[in-house]
Design an enzyme around this catalytic site. Structure first.
Site: not given
Length: 233
Positions: A130, A134
């Site tokens: 990600h 995040k």
């Protein structure tokens, strides 16, 4: 519909743009837990932060506003939220990932785990990648994938982050700039390997799925999942 956006970061802004294209009105957009009247909304979409998500959805339940939540990292309170939703006759969908493609990916993962359950030479692992902003690791999507494997595969009892122990599924979490989200399930044996991957090209898929869920949930009562939305038995 009149939509409240509880959490107005990058995802909230993406949902806002797509919602307007679909003919909806955004009546609330906030990063705060107070200072707004949720009752003016037809439906709420929560992409806030873990510390705020539980209070956000409970406020919706108590005001009979259907709520869709994609915030991860707060699931210790999920069962309590479900109980309150039922008590208040609210409407609720939680998903660790609202992408329509990921909903299909979840089902593929479950079916693959069932098929691999009796093949002892194969070891499973999960990798998720990600963007660097995040907050949680592993991702909620990776945890959902791992739990589905645990439910179907007798060799696994838990998951571990970045470590490998007996009867556990190792999850590797990577954070790389400008990556919307990539999840890979791999089964490896001494002779071969099998992998399935979902790769999000951008945030649009998450926003689209959340809006589809909100449109489906409006006017209903109860606790549902994306499998209900997509009619996956």
């Amino acid at each position: 519909m009149k939509i409240a956006l509880l959490g107005y970061g990058k995802m909230g802004k993406t949902i806002e743009n797509l919602a307007k294209q679909r003919g909806h009105d955004i009546v609330i957009k906030t990063n705060k837990e107070t200072g707004y009247d949720i009752s003016i909304a037809d439906v709420a979409i929560d992409f806030s932060v873990p510390d705020a998500a539980f209070n956000n959805v409970v406020k919706c339940f108590k005001n009979r506003v259907p709520v869709v939540s994609g915030t991860t990292g707060w699931l210790d309170n999920y069962n309590k939220a479900v109980s309150i939703c039922n008590e208040e006759q609210g409407a609720f969908i939680y998903a660790s990932n609202f992408s329509l493609g990921v909903t299909i990916f979840f089902e593929l993962n479950t079916q693959l785990a069932k098929m691999m359950a009796n093949l002892k030479d194969y070891n499973v692992s999960i990798e998720e990648v990600h963007h660097t902003q995040k907050l949680d690791a592993p991702s909620g999507t990776a945890i959902t994938l791992a739990q589905s494997i645990i439910n179907e595969h007798p060799a696994y009892q838990k998951w571990n982050l970045n470590t490998e122990t007996a009867h556990s599924i190792p999850i590797t979490a990577k954070r790389i700039a400008d990556v919307s989200g990539k999840h890979t399930i791999s089964y490896s044996s001494p002779t071969d390997s099998i992998s399935i991957t979902h790769n999000a090209n951008n945030r649009q898929g998450f926003a689209q799925g959340a809006l589809v869920a909100a449109e489906w949930l409006y006017g209903k009562t109860g606790v549902f999942t994306m499998k209900d939305v997509l009619k996956i038995s």
